[in-house]
Design a protein around this motif. Sequence first.
Motif, PDB file in Angstrom:
ATOM      1  N   LEU A 528       0.415  -1.077   0.195  1.00  0.00           N
ATOM      2  CA  LEU A 528       0.137  -0.283  -0.143  1.00  0.00           C
ATOM      3  C   LEU A 528       1.055   1.595   0.254  1.00  0.00           C
ATOM      4  O   LEU A 528       1.960   1.235   0.795  1.00  0.00           O
ATOM      5  CB  LEU A 528      -1.133   0.375   1.372  1.00  0.00           C
ATOM      6  N   VAL A 529       0.276   2.385  -0.775  1.00  0.00           N
ATOM      7  CA  VAL A 529       1.266   3.707  -1.014  1.00  0.00           C
ATOM      8  C   VAL A 529       0.934   4.346  -0.342  1.00  0.00           C
ATOM      9  O   VAL A 529      -0.391   5.438  -0.385  1.00  0.00           O
ATOM     10  CB  VAL A 529       1.532   3.567  -2.215  1.00  0.00           C
ATOM     11  N   VAL A 530       0.877   4.263   1.298  1.00  0.00           N
ATOM     12  CA  VAL A 530      -0.101   5.211   2.298  1.00  0.00           C
ATOM     13  C   VAL A 530       0.077   7.063   2.346  1.00  0.00           C
ATOM     14  O   VAL A 530       1.525   6.822   2.210  1.00  0.00           O
ATOM     15  CB  VAL A 530      -0.271   4.754   3.992  1.00  0.00           C
ATOM     16  N   GLY A 531      -0.310   8.079   2.302  1.00  0.00           N
ATOM     17  CA  GLY A 531       0.123   8.865   2.076  1.00  0.00           C
ATOM     18  C   GLY A 531      -0.553   9.908   3.870  1.00  0.00           C
ATOM     19  O   GLY A 531      -0.608   9.122   4.367  1.00  0.00           O
ATOM     20  N   THR A 532       0.941  10.243   3.896  1.00  0.00           N
ATOM     21  CA  THR A 532       0.986  10.309   5.269  1.00  0.00           C
ATOM     22  C   THR A 532       0.525  11.881   5.506  1.00  0.00           C
ATOM     23  O   THR A 532       0.225  11.996   7.051  1.00  0.00           O
ATOM     24  CB  THR A 532       3.174  11.269   5.604  1.00  0.00           C
ATOM     25  N   GLY A 533      -0.277  12.203   5.131  1.00  0.00           N
ATOM     26  CA  GLY A 533      -0.387  13.886   5.099  1.00  0.00           C
ATOM     27  C   GLY A 533      -1.846  13.428   5.497  1.00  0.00           C
ATOM     28  O   GLY A 533      -3.571  13.771   6.251  1.00  0.00           O
ATOM     29  N   SER A 534      -2.537  12.407   4.451  1.00  0.00           N
ATOM     30  CA  SER A 534      -3.937  11.775   4.374  1.00  0.00           C
ATOM     31  C   SER A 534      -4.384  10.993   4.987  1.00  0.00           C
ATOM     32  O   SER A 534      -5.540  10.557   5.630  1.00  0.00           O
ATOM     33  CB  SER A 534      -4.560  11.616   3.024  1.00  0.00           C
ATOM     34  N   GLY A 535      -3.253   9.803   5.280  1.00  0.00           N
ATOM     35  CA  GLY A 535      -3.672   8.496   5.712  1.00  0.00           C
ATOM     36  C   GLY A 535      -4.541   7.767   4.704  1.00  0.00           C
ATOM     37  O   GLY A 535      -4.887   6.623   4.710  1.00  0.00           O
ATOM     38  N   ARG A 536      -4.437   7.902   3.272  1.00  0.00           N
ATOM     39  CA  ARG A 536      -5.375   7.231   2.009  1.00  0.00           C
ATOM     40  C   ARG A 536      -4.513   6.867   1.686  1.00  0.00           C
ATOM     41  O   ARG A 536      -3.293   6.772   1.565  1.00  0.00           O
ATOM     42  CB  ARG A 536      -6.370   8.176   2.082  1.00  0.00           C
ATOM     43  N   CYS A 537      -4.439   5.780   0.794  1.00  0.00           N
ATOM     44  CA  CYS A 537      -3.991   5.536  -0.207  1.00  0.00           C
ATOM     45  C   CYS A 537      -3.996   5.299  -1.435  1.00  0.00           C
ATOM     46  O   CYS A 537      -4.842   5.682  -1.769  1.00  0.00           O
ATOM     47  CB  CYS A 537      -4.024   3.372   0.121  1.00  0.00           C
ATOM     48  N   ALA A 538      -2.657   5.277  -2.242  1.00  0.00           N
ATOM     49  CA  ALA A 538      -2.717   5.865  -3.814  1.00  0.00           C
ATOM     50  C   ALA A 538      -3.538   4.416  -4.405  1.00  0.00           C
ATOM     51  O   ALA A 538      -3.349   3.376  -4.094  1.00  0.00           O
ATOM     52  CB  ALA A 538      -1.548   5.502  -4.121  1.00  0.00           C
ATOM     53  N   ASP A 539      -4.614   4.951  -4.778  1.00  0.00           N
ATOM     54  CA  ASP A 539      -5.973   3.918  -5.342  1.00  0.00           C
ATOM     55  C   ASP A 539      -5.901   4.581  -7.003  1.00  0.00           C
ATOM     56  O   ASP A 539      -5.638   5.191  -7.145  1.00  0.00           O
ATOM     57  CB  ASP A 539      -7.448   4.141  -4.616  1.00  0.00           C
ATOM     58  N   ILE A 540      -6.816   3.022  -8.080  1.00  0.00           N
ATOM     59  CA  ILE A 540      -7.009   4.026  -8.782  1.00  0.00           C
ATOM     60  C   ILE A 540      -8.381   3.525  -9.318  1.00  0.00           C
ATOM     61  O   ILE A 540      -9.256   2.370  -9.000  1.00  0.00           O
ATOM     62  CB  ILE A 540      -6.307   3.091  -9.880  1.00  0.00           C
ATOM     63  N   TYR A 541      -9.155   4.778  -9.629  1.00  0.00           N
ATOM     64  CA  TYR A 541     -10.846   4.697  -9.169  1.00  0.00           C
ATOM     65  C   TYR A 541     -11.287   3.267  -9.632  1.00  0.00           C
ATOM     66  O   TYR A 541     -11.157   2.760 -10.713  1.00  0.00           O
ATOM     67  CB  TYR A 541     -11.039   5.678  -9.356  1.00  0.00           C
ATOM     68  N   ASN A 542     -12.368   2.807  -9.126  1.00  0.00           N
ATOM     69  CA  ASN A 542     -13.471   1.688  -9.723  1.00  0.00           C
ATOM     70  C   ASN A 542     -12.583   0.850 -10.058  1.00  0.00           C
ATOM     71  O   ASN A 542     -13.160   0.034 -11.539  1.00  0.00           O
ATOM     72  CB  ASN A 542     -14.765   2.099 -10.430  1.00  0.00           C
ATOM     73  N   ASN A 543     -11.403   0.033 -10.007  1.00  0.00           N
ATOM     74  CA  ASN A 543     -10.318  -1.095 -10.351  1.00  0.00           C
ATOM     75  C   ASN A 543     -10.312  -0.426 -11.767  1.00  0.00           C
ATOM     76  O   ASN A 543     -10.186  -1.460 -13.007  1.00  0.00           O
ATOM     77  CB  ASN A 543     -11.698  -2.051 -10.615  1.00  0.00           C
ATOM     78  N   THR A 544     -10.207  -0.041 -12.518  1.00  0.00           N
ATOM     79  CA  THR A 544     -10.856   0.823 -14.334  1.00  0.00           C
ATOM     80  C   THR A 544      -8.914   0.631 -14.347  1.00  0.00           C
ATOM     81  O   THR A 544      -8.127   0.957 -13.665  1.00  0.00           O
ATOM     82  CB  THR A 544     -10.647   2.914 -13.819  1.00  0.00           C
ATOM     83  N   ILE A 545      -8.599   0.069 -15.790  1.00  0.00           N
ATOM     84  CA  ILE A 545      -7.706  -0.422 -16.162  1.00  0.00           C
ATOM     85  C   ILE A 545      -7.118   0.268 -17.287  1.00  0.00           C
ATOM     86  O   ILE A 545      -6.073   0.149 -17.689  1.00  0.00           O
ATOM     87  CB  ILE A 545      -7.189  -1.649 -16.334  1.00  0.00           C
ATOM     88  N   THR A 546      -7.846   1.058 -17.965  1.00  0.00           N
ATOM     89  CA  THR A 546      -7.555   2.445 -19.108  1.00  0.00           C
ATOM     90  C   THR A 546      -6.437   2.897 -18.841  1.00  0.00           C
ATOM     91  O   THR A 546      -5.974   3.703 -17.900  1.00  0.00           O
ATOM     92  CB  THR A 546      -9.054   2.979 -19.658  1.00  0.00           C
ATOM     93  N   ASN A 547      -5.208   2.390 -19.822  1.00  0.00           N
ATOM     94  CA  ASN A 547      -3.637   3.919 -19.405  1.00  0.00           C
ATOM     95  C   ASN A 547      -4.915   4.989 -19.635  1.00  0.00           C
ATOM     96  O   ASN A 547      -5.473   5.545 -19.992  1.00  0.00           O
ATOM     97  CB  ASN A 547      -3.525   3.800 -20.910  1.00  0.00           C
ATOM     98  N   GLY A 548      -4.171   6.340 -19.089  1.00  0.00           N
ATOM     99  CA  GLY A 548      -3.853   7.397 -18.559  1.00  0.00           C
ATOM    100  C   GLY A 548      -4.886   7.518 -17.855  1.00  0.00           C
ATOM    101  O   GLY A 548      -5.505   8.978 -17.247  1.00  0.00           O
ATOM    102  N   THR A 549      -5.897   6.564 -17.011  1.00  0.00           N
ATOM    103  CA  THR A 549      -6.485   7.035 -15.484  1.00  0.00           C
ATOM    104  C   THR A 549      -5.948   7.640 -14.642  1.00  0.00           C
ATOM    105  O   THR A 549      -4.376   7.342 -13.971  1.00  0.00           O
ATOM    106  CB  THR A 549      -6.962   5.894 -15.185  1.00  0.00           C
ATOM    107  N   GLN A 550      -5.938   9.162 -14.198  1.00  0.00           N
ATOM    108  CA  GLN A 550      -5.246   9.572 -12.800  1.00  0.00           C
ATOM    109  C   GLN A 550      -5.560   8.562 -11.375  1.00  0.00           C
ATOM    110  O   GLN A 550      -6.562   8.640 -11.275  1.00  0.00           O
ATOM    111  CB  GLN A 550      -5.364  10.904 -12.818  1.00  0.00           C
ATOM    112  N   ALA A 551      -4.078   8.568 -10.969  1.00  0.00           N
ATOM    113  CA  ALA A 551      -4.508   8.225  -9.765  1.00  0.00           C
ATOM    114  C   ALA A 551      -5.416   9.524  -8.502  1.00  0.00           C
ATOM    115  O   ALA A 551      -4.834  10.482  -8.872  1.00  0.00           O
ATOM    116  CB  ALA A 551      -3.356   7.388  -9.160  1.00  0.00           C
TER     117      ALA A 551
END
Length: 652
Positions: A528-551
């Motif tokens: 997991l790539v966990v943000g120190t400021g947010s406590g949230r994780c780097a995530d690709i929305y809705n399990n999308t696999i399309t090239n160009g999907t912004q994290a």
Amino acid sequence: MFRTPVLRVLATAAAAVTLLLFTRPAPADPLHTAPVASTTRQIAVPTAPMGWASWNSFAAKIDYSVIKAQVDAFVASGLPAAGYKYINIDEGWWQGTRDSAGNITVDTSEWPGGMSAIADYIHSKGLKAGIYTDAGANGCGYYYPTGRPAAANTGSEGHYDQDMLQFSQWGFDFVKVDWCGGDAEGLDAATAYKAISASVAKATASTGRALTLSICNWGYQNTWNWATGLAPMWRTSTDIYYYGGTASQASVLSNFDQTLHPAAQHTGYYNDPDMLTVGMSGLTAAQNRTHMALWAISGAPLLAGNDLTTMTSETAAILKNSDVVAVDQDARGLQGVKVAEDTTGLQVYGKVLSGTGNRAVVLLNRTSSAQNITVRWSDLGLTSASATVRDLWAQSNLGSYGTSYTASVPAGGSVMLKVSGGTEAASTNYTATSTGKYTSVSAASTGLDVVDIPYTNTGSTAVTGTLQVNSQTATTVSFPPTGSSQGTVSVQVDLSKGSANSLTFTGSSLPTLGAINVQPIPGTNGNLVVGTGSGRCADIYNNTITNGTQAEIWDCNGGQNQAWTYTSRKELVVYGNKCLDAYNNGTTNGTKVVIWDCNGQNNQKWTANSDGTLTNVNAGLCLDASGAATANGTLLILYTCGTANNQKWTLT
């Protein structure tokens, strides 16, 4: 099928990072039972459909004579004895006419006796018959005419109940429902196919003839998130072949890469990377074997698309290889996954098979020179004890090996193996803390685990329940009859490192469940790539696999879209084949950070710094939660490196 590329909607999601690589030994938890071997009384689940479909070789240019000739060649080739049973009539059988009552009518000069006559002929050979329609009002033949003039009204929208009943009454056992009309009309795919699935169930109840539904919306709207439970199979990509062209290994590899959604595939539900192009112009014999091996390791439906009347003995031997087909049709019903890529392009895929200590393996060389590739037993969830290795194409045992096996793999080629008689690595049992709920489930690393679910279903038909892992997208699990004694089915789940994971089963018909058994697949370990400021994780929305999907950043849940592998090449890889990428080689503040096919460029490389920042090698800028925001959905960008917590990450 799908005719022309369409720009898919880009989505996003997001946030959290670690700077160390982790191995994944079996979890130990004093609150639960000691590690045990995987359970062995596995209940066979329905296997992926096998057969032949008309589209690749004939497009819309089909009639009774064409299909009859293929049926006769299908039987003569011995494909039924190898497990192939469906003859599926694709687009072109219907030109959009209905009678005054709305019933489909067909040209009886092309289809003497109507569609029931060809279904009867298929059945007379001991086979099952398939047919085709569209979820929209107009089918693909209207938007992309291929072999016939454009015909309006060739879809089933507004007639779902009526058409599914008609197909069943004609004697069809399978229906492929395409998405050209649905896409053009902007329909919501999950809603449309839920209605179609209900219509299929009504038709089956009315006629007593089971109708297998094939969802064919090309993976649009992330089909793997919602199709499990609606149909036995669903497309995960656009067409593998466009009529009039040639088959290509590039298309084979692309469709394979897009079909790997292991948490969605289980208990009789299958990701579908499209029909086979084995034996069609454009592929060598070695490429045909790789194609077949990849479909088999992923447990995909096997629907041949070549012209059977001209099939060579070489092609027939590839399609009928009993060892390879057995991997595809394994009774456990799980999908194979990538378990190693020590060097870019040298990949190892492993599939957990039924029984104990059994794995299927594909060694895939995507480079331009012959290379040695090693499969390690530890990556597969086995101990280093000796296991038997079998070459599945040669159908011969290679001997007993401990720890690993190495093979020379030709450029662009593959080797397919079965590892059997191995010793399962340690696993852990968990008893429910309340009905259907298993808490404090441990994982030594973020990654994929196999879960065996003991249950008893004394009825004559399967029952279903819903499984939710942490806060990930829920999936429908099928529980086939077990008889009077307990049996197990298996799923693969994504867990986060630590002991805070939970698995929750719900449903009005859910059977009584026993203690689940959880076993890691260490080759899938990530972070997991966990943000120190947010406590949230780097995530690709809705399990999308399309090239160009912004994290973006999102609540951490350990899903496949949050599991990042930090490689020795400084890549952050998600889904096994998508790299975190500074869009378009951008070097300015605000450059979007997206996912893209891994390509080795410096805009896909990140330096993990001791202060917790991640610096893009190409741009020299840092991974940044935009605007220092901490809410779900905050986009990830590049920005001048500083000391703020929105640029600090922990890989864990």
